[in-house]
Design an enzyme around this catalytic site. Structure first.
Site, PDB file in Angstrom:
ATOM      1  N   CYS A   2      22.891 176.585  33.217  1.00  0.00           N
ATOM      2  CA  CYS A   2      22.883 175.921  33.973  1.00  0.00           C
ATOM      3  C   CYS A   2      21.942 174.458  33.730  1.00  0.00           C
ATOM      4  O   CYS A   2      21.000 175.282  33.690  1.00  0.00           O
ATOM      5  CB  CYS A   2      22.958 176.188  35.095  1.00  0.00           C
ATOM      6  N   GLU A 103      28.299 171.112  35.076  1.00  0.00           N
ATOM      7  CA  GLU A 103      28.118 171.171  33.690  1.00  0.00           C
ATOM      8  C   GLU A 103      29.100 170.743  33.014  1.00  0.00           C
ATOM      9  O   GLU A 103      29.389 169.792  33.665  1.00  0.00           O
ATOM     10  CB  GLU A 103      29.072 172.632  33.799  1.00  0.00           C
TER      11      GLU A 103
END
Length: 229
Positions: A2, A103
């Site tokens: 991430c 994201e």
């Protein structure tokens, strides 16, 4: 995953979600941040001498011998327990509590589309992490840093990204932090017991989050009427 986080709740809110009976030593303090980038300081929870500590630690770590590469910010659950790269910090477990993470998805436009991902129940996501962590007696060190452990994003989230953080429920997060938990048990937890995709929801947010100089609650608002998943 991430590559960007949020931590806008206070430390005591994160600790309440963890529900640990240990005394708290808070050197992190409260700082609402909506666009946390790698290599910056992130609030981290770990146990030292039976005390739950909240410290700010640099997001990213590499061993002293790996000077030819940038410090990674994530570690794959499938490899982290046995590879040489993270061997020194695998025993040093922590929780990175986050409100959301972001994201980016290629949807055919001129720029990738950012998405915010969060728990459906509104609780903090307790992300499994390991690192070189501040010492209770000596304080922060020059080489301190941490990585978030990620797993294959199979079943329901693969359309957003192929990896996601290993998020533990509070009981497992407490076990993860417990120094008495064996290395083998810790590996089992990150491989098999992360929260399932169904507990998360996600939606598009403004591309402004791509600029690390931008911050503020506007970055976590949906940009269209797309139904949350």
């Amino acid at each position: 995953m991430c590559g960007r986080l949020t931590q806008y709740r206070g430390i005591h809110d994160f600790v309440a979600a963890l529900s640990m009976p240990n005394a708290l030593a808070d050197s992190a303090g409260d700082q609402a941040r909506y666009n946390i980038a790698p290599s910056t300081q992130v609030a981290l929870l770990h146990v030292d001498n039976e005390v739950l500590r909240a410290d700010r630690v640099r997001w990213g770590w590499r061993p002293h011998w790996a000077k030819d590469r940038a410090p990674p910010i994530n570690a794959r659950a499938e490899k982290v327990a046995h590879g040489a790269f993270f061997r020194a910090i695998w025993p040093h477990r922590a929780i990175t509590p986050v409100d959301n993470w972001f994201e980016w998805v290629d949807e055919g436009g001129p720029k990738k589309q950012p998405y915010l991902i969060r728990r459906r129940d509104g609780a903090p996501a307790l992300c499994a992490a390991i690192g070189q962590l501040p010492d209770a007696d000596e304080g922060a060190g020059e080489h301190d840093g941490f990585v978030i452990i990620t797993a294959d994003s199979a079943g329901g989230m693969v359309d957003i990204h192929d990896r996601r953080p290993v998020v533990l429920n509070p009981a497992l997060a407490r076990e993860w932090l417990d120094p008495a938990t064996s290395k083998g048990r810790a590996e089992q937890m990150v491989l098999l017991q992360g929260e399932p995709s169904e507990i998360f929801e996600w939606f598009r947010v403004d591309i402004a989050v791509g600029n690390t100089r931008n911050d503020g609650p506007g970055l976590i608002e949906p940009v269209d009427s797309q139904a949350q998943r």
